[in-house]
Motif scaffolding. Structure first.
Motif, mmCIF file in Angstrom:
data_model
loop_
_atom_site.group_PDB
_atom_site.id
_atom_site.type_symbol
_atom_site.label_atom_id
_atom_site.label_comp_id
_atom_site.label_asym_id
_atom_site.label_seq_id
_atom_site.Cartn_x
_atom_site.Cartn_y
_atom_site.Cartn_z
ATOM 1 N N ASN A 1 0.812 -1.221 0.000
ATOM 2 C CA ASN A 1 0.000 0.000 0.000
ATOM 3 C C ASN A 1 0.846 1.273 0.000
ATOM 4 O O ASN A 1 0.333 2.380 0.125
ATOM 5 C CB ASN A 1 -0.958 0.020 1.200
ATOM 6 N N THR A 2 2.162 1.120 -0.150
ATOM 7 C CA THR A 2 3.048 2.288 -0.202
ATOM 8 C C THR A 2 4.085 2.065 -1.297
ATOM 9 O O THR A 2 5.246 1.786 -1.009
ATOM 10 C CB THR A 2 3.765 2.528 1.133
ATOM 11 N N ASN A 3 3.676 2.200 -2.533
ATOM 12 C CA ASN A 3 4.570 1.925 -3.652
ATOM 13 C C ASN A 3 5.888 2.690 -3.501
ATOM 14 O O ASN A 3 5.899 3.908 -3.386
ATOM 15 C CB ASN A 3 3.883 2.317 -4.964
ATOM 16 N N TYR A 4 6.984 1.950 -3.522
ATOM 17 C CA TYR A 4 8.285 2.579 -3.296
ATOM 18 C C TYR A 4 9.219 2.463 -4.507
ATOM 19 O O TYR A 4 10.407 2.807 -4.414
ATOM 20 C CB TYR A 4 8.956 1.961 -2.069
ATOM 21 N N THR A 5 8.698 2.014 -5.630
ATOM 22 C CA THR A 5 9.560 1.839 -6.806
ATOM 23 C C THR A 5 9.151 2.708 -7.986
ATOM 24 O O THR A 5 9.843 2.716 -8.996
ATOM 25 C CB THR A 5 9.560 0.368 -7.263
ATOM 26 N N TYR A 6 8.036 3.457 -7.881
ATOM 27 C CA TYR A 6 7.532 4.252 -9.000
ATOM 28 C C TYR A 6 7.612 5.736 -8.646
ATOM 29 O O TYR A 6 7.076 6.166 -7.625
ATOM 30 C CB TYR A 6 6.077 3.870 -9.296
ATOM 31 N N TYR A 7 8.301 6.505 -9.495
ATOM 32 C CA TYR A 7 8.515 7.927 -9.195
ATOM 33 C C TYR A 7 8.340 8.784 -10.443
ATOM 34 O O TYR A 7 8.593 8.344 -11.564
ATOM 35 C CB TYR A 7 9.924 8.146 -8.619
ATOM 36 N N THR A 8 7.916 10.023 -10.205
ATOM 37 C CA THR A 8 7.779 11.010 -11.274
ATOM 38 C C THR A 8 8.923 12.008 -11.189
ATOM 39 O O THR A 8 9.168 12.598 -10.134
ATOM 40 C CB THR A 8 6.442 11.751 -11.163
ATOM 41 N N PHE A 9 9.623 12.184 -12.303
ATOM 42 C CA PHE A 9 10.719 13.143 -12.385
ATOM 43 C C PHE A 9 10.244 14.396 -13.105
ATOM 44 O O PHE A 9 9.502 14.308 -14.091
ATOM 45 C CB PHE A 9 11.906 12.539 -13.137
ATOM 46 N N VAL A 10 10.664 15.562 -12.621
ATOM 47 C CA VAL A 10 10.262 16.835 -13.222
ATOM 48 C C VAL A 10 11.498 17.678 -13.506
ATOM 49 O O VAL A 10 12.563 17.487 -12.912
ATOM 50 C CB VAL A 10 9.292 17.617 -12.308
ATOM 51 N N ARG A 11 11.333 18.648 -14.430
ATOM 52 C CA ARG A 11 12.428 19.522 -14.828
ATOM 53 C C ARG A 11 12.607 20.644 -13.803
ATOM 54 O O ARG A 11 11.972 21.697 -13.877
ATOM 55 C CB ARG A 11 12.152 20.104 -16.209
ATOM 56 N N MET A 12 13.501 20.416 -12.856
ATOM 57 C CA MET A 12 13.758 21.425 -11.832
ATOM 58 C C MET A 12 14.370 22.672 -12.443
ATOM 59 O O MET A 12 14.129 23.804 -11.972
ATOM 60 C CB MET A 12 14.674 20.841 -10.754
ATOM 61 N N ASP A 13 15.170 22.524 -13.506
ATOM 62 C CA ASP A 13 15.760 23.695 -14.145
ATOM 63 C C ASP A 13 14.680 24.574 -14.772
ATOM 64 O O ASP A 13 14.780 25.812 -14.761
ATOM 65 C CB ASP A 13 16.802 23.284 -15.183
ATOM 66 N N TRP A 14 13.629 23.984 -15.308
ATOM 67 C CA TRP A 14 12.513 24.774 -15.837
ATOM 68 C C TRP A 14 11.783 25.510 -14.705
ATOM 69 O O TRP A 14 11.387 26.662 -14.867
ATOM 70 C CB TRP A 14 11.533 23.873 -16.582
ATOM 71 N N LEU A 15 11.597 24.799 -13.594
ATOM 72 C CA LEU A 15 10.927 25.438 -12.464
ATOM 73 C C LEU A 15 11.726 26.652 -11.973
ATOM 74 O O LEU A 15 11.166 27.703 -11.679
ATOM 75 C CB LEU A 15 10.727 24.433 -11.332
ATOM 76 N N ARG A 16 13.029 26.493 -11.891
ATOM 77 C CA ARG A 16 13.867 27.616 -11.460
ATOM 78 C C ARG A 16 13.740 28.780 -12.449
ATOM 79 O O ARG A 16 13.731 29.955 -12.034
ATOM 80 C CB ARG A 16 15.325 27.173 -11.343
ATOM 81 N N ALA A 17 13.633 28.443 -13.723
ATOM 82 C CA ALA A 17 13.550 29.486 -14.745
ATOM 83 C C ALA A 17 12.279 30.319 -14.622
ATOM 84 O O ALA A 17 12.239 31.465 -15.084
ATOM 85 C CB ALA A 17 13.633 28.850 -16.132
ATOM 86 N N VAL A 18 11.232 29.764 -14.005
ATOM 87 C CA VAL A 18 9.980 30.513 -13.855
ATOM 88 C C VAL A 18 9.737 30.925 -12.402
ATOM 89 O O VAL A 18 8.618 31.221 -12.001
ATOM 90 C CB VAL A 18 8.773 29.706 -14.403
ATOM 91 N N GLY A 19 10.809 30.920 -11.605
ATOM 92 C CA GLY A 19 10.712 31.495 -10.270
ATOM 93 C C GLY A 19 10.477 30.534 -9.127
ATOM 94 O O GLY A 19 10.253 30.979 -7.987
ATOM 95 N N TYR A 20 10.529 29.231 -9.372
ATOM 96 C CA TYR A 20 10.305 28.257 -8.295
ATOM 97 C C TYR A 20 11.641 27.716 -7.783
ATOM 98 O O TYR A 20 12.503 27.329 -8.583
ATOM 99 C CB TYR A 20 9.444 27.092 -8.791
ATOM 100 N N ASP A 21 11.776 27.642 -6.455
ATOM 101 C CA ASP A 21 12.962 27.009 -5.878
ATOM 102 C C ASP A 21 12.619 25.641 -5.287
ATOM 103 O O ASP A 21 13.416 25.043 -4.572
ATOM 104 C CB ASP A 21 13.594 27.905 -4.812
ATOM 105 N N HIS A 22 11.406 25.183 -5.577
ATOM 106 C CA HIS A 22 10.958 23.886 -5.071
ATOM 107 C C HIS A 22 9.970 23.276 -6.067
ATOM 108 O O HIS A 22 9.412 23.976 -6.921
ATOM 109 C CB HIS A 22 10.282 24.039 -3.707
ATOM 110 N N VAL A 23 9.757 21.979 -5.941
ATOM 111 C CA VAL A 23 8.760 21.302 -6.768
ATOM 112 C C VAL A 23 7.375 21.667 -6.254
ATOM 113 O O VAL A 23 7.163 21.740 -5.039
ATOM 114 C CB VAL A 23 8.964 19.773 -6.701
#
Length: 540
Positions: free
Chosen positions: A165-187
């Motif tokens: 009930n706590t899947n530990y092998t499946y993850y979503t990756f996001v473009r942190m460099d894009w987030l930084r480019a639009v003013g985000y320092d976190h996901v």
């Protein structure tokens, strides 16, 4: 009289010793080679991965034959099953009377159909336990015996799904460099932040196409758990939650489709996502390709010692920065209110061909018992010390997922073979297991994501799986193919329509869907639920 009493006592002692010896003579200690060679066939998923050996004939299928089959005069033949077209391949094998000795799938509706159609034979669980006591004991330990029966007869045995009930092998990756480019320092940690970030990425022109991937569903499962009511009605859950038929007319599905419609109209998804060449597996392949080529914001997948698409991403985007997506509720702020689909409390649901002989059944059970032994499972999942793995400082194996030479492990450390006994590799604690499959330097981020995400959701009682039925839902077998086709068509229409037209179109298509057989399915499911023939929602 004393001599008679002494003789009787001696006989009782001998008989008692014989009974004890007989009771202990189960499992591998009691095995002897078959007098005549017994041939069994075992399915294995074929994922068509470039650079990997044939799944049905490789170093590890040959190792199993040498270490297990030759010892007991059993020929173990593997049968490749295309991962994206399981039911078609099985149907062909069944029709040709070449049904694999072992039949297994992760989805209960599929094995239920095989059992109901007569492709599987009922089994004697006591006989199974005598041949495979370790395997049977693990089922008892995991409270799985309640899932073995269909229509009053035992058909199935079940592999383990660690931390189900706590899947530990499946993850979503996001473009942190894009987030930084639009003013985000976190996901983004809420849906409101997700909307803000994606729209800013579009406005900034960080990609020349839609920033997120989408395709027409290739299967009936509807990922609407995040949209379930907090006080979910158990009868509705039993009617609509299913891997076999899409819950087109249920309120959570309507909420999900309306959200997708709004996102589509903000430009998040390609206007061509529903074209024929973008459906089913092709859409998934295109989403992966787009991410690898640096065109999209995110991509998700199962982790392993070597993740091909992550390696390819970094090769193509050497200056990019990735991060692990955060968990959040799509309806309210905060992880505490988020809901998640738990996996079934079992891995593979394993049954046996109705064409299998008594000796073939026993040989198949012997393979399962042999494979679950720790020393055999260790070799199958780690390979050859010094070649495919080394022992780490913590005393746990570290697999070289990039090794492609003789003795290389197949997909995800041979999981498509070892899934016969468990659905994922376990190495020490769950944190150790995450580290064992963590690519690059993401181990700490993955552990944090698991702890504050799926584990927190499960700890709050908001992770649960679909109902399991102890009787066949006949109408589902009759209408599921037609309804899947309608679901794919209606999904595209509803996602792409003008938001002002959504409600009327949804009502119209929902009625058509009910009339096409879904009403019969949910009525039959409700009747089974009311008759006590389903599992229940977990109590918080």
């Amino acid at each position: 009289m004393k001599r008679i009493v002494s003789l009787v006592l001696a006989m009782i002692m001998v008989l008692s010793m014989f009974a004890v010896a007989s009771a202990e003579a189960t499992g591998m200690a009691a095995w002897t080679p078959f007098e005549e060679t017994v041939t069994i066939t075992v399915p294995v998923y074929d994922r068509a991965k470039a650079g990997y050996p044939a799944v049905d004939d490789n170093h590890w299928t040959q190792w199993i034959q040498k270490e297990f089959g030759d010892k007991y005069n059993i020929d173990v033949n593997y049968v490749a099953i295309p991962r994206g077209d399981v039911m078609t391949k099985y149907s062909m094998l069944i029709a040709a009377k070449e049904t694999p000795t072992i039949m297994m799938e992760y989805d209960y509706p599929k094995v239920a159909q095989w059992a109901t159609d007569g492709a599987m034979q009922p089994i004697d669980l006591e006989a199974f336990a005598a041949v495979a006591p370790t395997y049977y004991g693990k089922m008892v330990e995991n409270n799985q015996l309640g899932y073995t029966a269909m229509n009053g007869e035992n058909f199935f045995v079940l592999s383990e799904r660690p931390y189900f009930n706590t899947n530990y092998t499946y993850y979503t990756f996001v473009r942190m460099d894009w987030l930084r480019a639009v003013g985000y320092d976190h996901v983004p940690a809420s849906y409101a932040e997700q909307v803000d970030a994606i729209n800013k990425i579009i406005e900034a022109g960080l990609t020349d196409q839609a920033p997120l991937g989408l395709g027409v569903p290739s299967a009936a499962y509807v990922a609407n758990f995040s949209y379930h009511d907090a006080d979910l009605n158990e009868a509705e859950w039993a009617q609509h939650c299913s891997l076999g038929t899409a819950s087109m007319t249920w309120k959570p599905t309507e909420r999900m489709l309306k959200r997708l419609n709004a996102e589509y109209n903000m430009g998040w998804y390609s206007s061509e996502f529903d074209l024929a060449e973008n459906t089913a597996g092709a859409a998934a392949d295109q989403m992966q390709t787009d991410f690898i080529n640096g065109k999209t914001y995110s991509y998700a997948g199962y982790m392993a010692a070597n993740v091909d698409w992550l390696n390819a991403f970094y090769e193509n985007n050497p200056g990019a920065e990735l991060a692990i997506a955060s968990a959040y509720s799509v309806e309210e702020e905060g992880v505490a209110t988020a809901r998640n689909r738990a996996d079934n409390p079992f891995g593979m649901i394993v049954g046996f061909s109705s064409l299998a002989t008594e000796d073939q059944l026993k040989a198949a059970w012997m393979l399962m018992e042999w494979m679950i032994q720790p020393e055999n499972l260790f070799v199958l999942e780690n390979g050859i010390e010094g070649t495919t793995y080394v022992m780490g400082e913590n005393g746990l194996p570290v697999v070289d997922g990039a090794y492609m030479g003789e003795g290389m492990l197949n997909h995800n450390m041979n999981i498509d073979m070892t899934c016969l006994v468990h659905a994922s590799k376990v190495v020490g604690t769950v944190e150790d297991s995450i580290r064992a499959v963590a690519p690059q330097d993401f181990a700490d981020a993955m552990i944090q994501s698991w702890t504050t995400g799926t584990k927190a959701i499960a700890d709050n009682g908001n992770a649960y799986s679909d109902p399991i039925f102890a009787v066949a839902i006949e109408s589902e077998a009759e209408y599921s193919a037609t309804l899947l086709s309608l679901w794919q068509e209606y999904y595209a229409k509803l996602v792409k329509c003008d938001p002002a037209e959504f409600d009327a179109l949804y009502a119209e298509l929902s009625q058509e869907y009910l009339d096409a057989g879904y009403q019969e399915i949910i009525d039959e499911r409700l009747a089974a639920y009311e008759a006590g023939q389903t599992t229940k929602l977990p109590q918080k």
